[in-house]
Design an enzyme around this catalytic site. Structure first.
Site, PDB file in Angstrom:
ATOM      1  N   LYS A 203       0.860  -1.177   0.000  1.00 36.65           N
ATOM      2  CA  LYS A 203       0.000   0.000   0.000  1.00 36.65           C
ATOM      3  C   LYS A 203       0.894   1.224   0.000  1.00 36.65           C
ATOM      4  O   LYS A 203       1.711   1.414   0.899  1.00 36.65           O
ATOM      5  CB  LYS A 203      -0.901   0.001   1.226  1.00 36.65           C
ATOM      6  N   LYS A 257      -2.137  -1.536  -3.870  1.00 38.49           N
ATOM      7  CA  LYS A 257      -2.996  -0.350  -3.837  1.00 38.49           C
ATOM      8  C   LYS A 257      -2.139   0.893  -3.883  1.00 38.49           C
ATOM      9  O   LYS A 257      -1.174   0.961  -3.110  1.00 38.49           O
ATOM     10  CB  LYS A 257      -3.788  -0.397  -2.528  1.00 38.49           C
TER      11      LYS A 257
END
Ligand code: PBG
Length: 334
Positions: A203, A257
């Site tokens: 992330k 992400k």
């Protein structure tokens, strides 16, 4: 000496297979299906509330009673799972994000409602503290530092409460060290051996989360940035190390992400580990495609489908996307 094209290519002509729609269909390498979709939804307090989001045209926050209807809708569309994100009243937010430990908080009430309305739709909850803290960070803030171990303890307890409410998979989007193993232990100790864990493995500290922060109400309160815990967008080897840890600690699936700017990371993790690997097409990606469409700069629907295909091609097994119901409708109509 001028050679013919066939002499140059050795009689290979790549365009032959592209001549007709039927040949293109036969040689197509990747196919998108509704089975690939996870729909992230935003929850808010109250009854009968659906609040449209300015930066995400077509996306609303829904109160618990409304989310039940949305769950039935996606069940009918054949979407396998929903991922929930909450916007709790500002008065419930504090330095520690303690509202996440309320067994009857918004996220847990929504899980029960979704499970009642559509028992076959998977519910994926999240243990990050950002929707519950008064500073918008994903962990507990002490003296200007997001404290790792104390946060891990708290989110492990939250994971158990979410499992108790009926979550099928708990996800961890806060990037604390050691979180996956701690959540696994806590779930096992509480008898939830079968509850899965989705690790937000890679992330990144990204600007593309902007509209999400409006949606969960952290945009006004977030001080500083998340670079001491999210990954540096310049790094790729680091994603391998994160994945090694998450898998060893017990992650059932890993995720990258944002999505489209990080397709290289999806491909690297998929090639290296071969475990279920998800992509999160985040709020800013949604906003960009919608803005391009609204401005008349690109064909919205084709841009959506092409972005989905790009995730499949990069190796993603499933895609979290705010477009999920729309994609399912398009696929079901085709
Ligand atoms: C934080 C969290 C973020 C998103 C979901 N959970 C990022 C952030 O606010 O830093 C982003 C989702 C999106 O942009 O669609 N735990």
């Amino acid at each position: 000496m001028k050679r013919s094209v066939d002499e140059i290519t050795g009689n290979r002509r790549m365009r032959r297979n592209r001549r007709f729609e039927w040949t293109r269909r036969l040689v197509r390498e990747n196919r998108l299906s509704t089975d690939d979709l996870i729909w992230p939804v935003f929850l808010c307090e109250g009854k009968g509330v659906s609040e449209p989001l300015a930066a995400m045209p077509g996306v609303s926050r829904h109160s618990v009673d409304r989310i039940a209807g949305e769950a039935k809708r996606v069940a009918a569309l054949g979407i396998p799972a929903i991922a929930t994100f909450t916007n709790v009243d500002l008065g419930k937010r504090d330095m520690e994000g303690s509202e996440i430990l309320n067994p009857d908080n918004l996220v847990n009430e929504a899980t029960k409602a979704i499970k009642d309305a559509a028992p076959d739709v998977g519910v994926i909850t999240d243990v990050a503290l950002d929707p519950f803290t008064s500073h918008g960070h994903d962990g507990i803030l002490r003296d200007g530092i997001i404290v790792n171990d104390e946060t891990v303890e708290q989110i492990s307890k939250a994971a158990v409460l979410q499992a108790q409410a009926g979550a099928d998979i708990v996800s961890a989007s806060e990037m604390m060290d050691g979180r996956i193993g701690a959540i696994r232990d806590a779930l096992n100790d509480a008898g939830f051996q079968d509850t899965g864990i989705l690790a937000y493995t890679a992330k990144y500290a990204s600007v593309f989360y902007g509209p999400y922060r409006e949606a969960v109400g952290t945009d006004q309160m977030l001080k500083g940035d998340k670079r001491t815990y999210f990954m540096d967008p310049a790094n790729t080897d680091e994603a391998i190390h994160e994945a090694e840890l998450d898998i060893a600690e017990g992650a059932d699936m890993i995720m990258v992400k944002p999505g489209m700017p990080y397709l290289d990371i999806i491909r690297r993790l998929k090639d290296e580990f071969g475990v279920p690997t998800f992509a999160y097409q985040v709020s800013g990606e949604y906003a960009m495609i919608m803005a391009g469409g609204k401005m008349g700069f690109l064909d919205e629907e084709r841009a959506i489908l092409e972005s989905m295909t790009a995730f499949k091609r990069a190796g993603a097994d499933a895609i979290l996307t705010y477009f999920a119901p729309r994609v399912a409708e398009i696929l079901n109509d085709a």
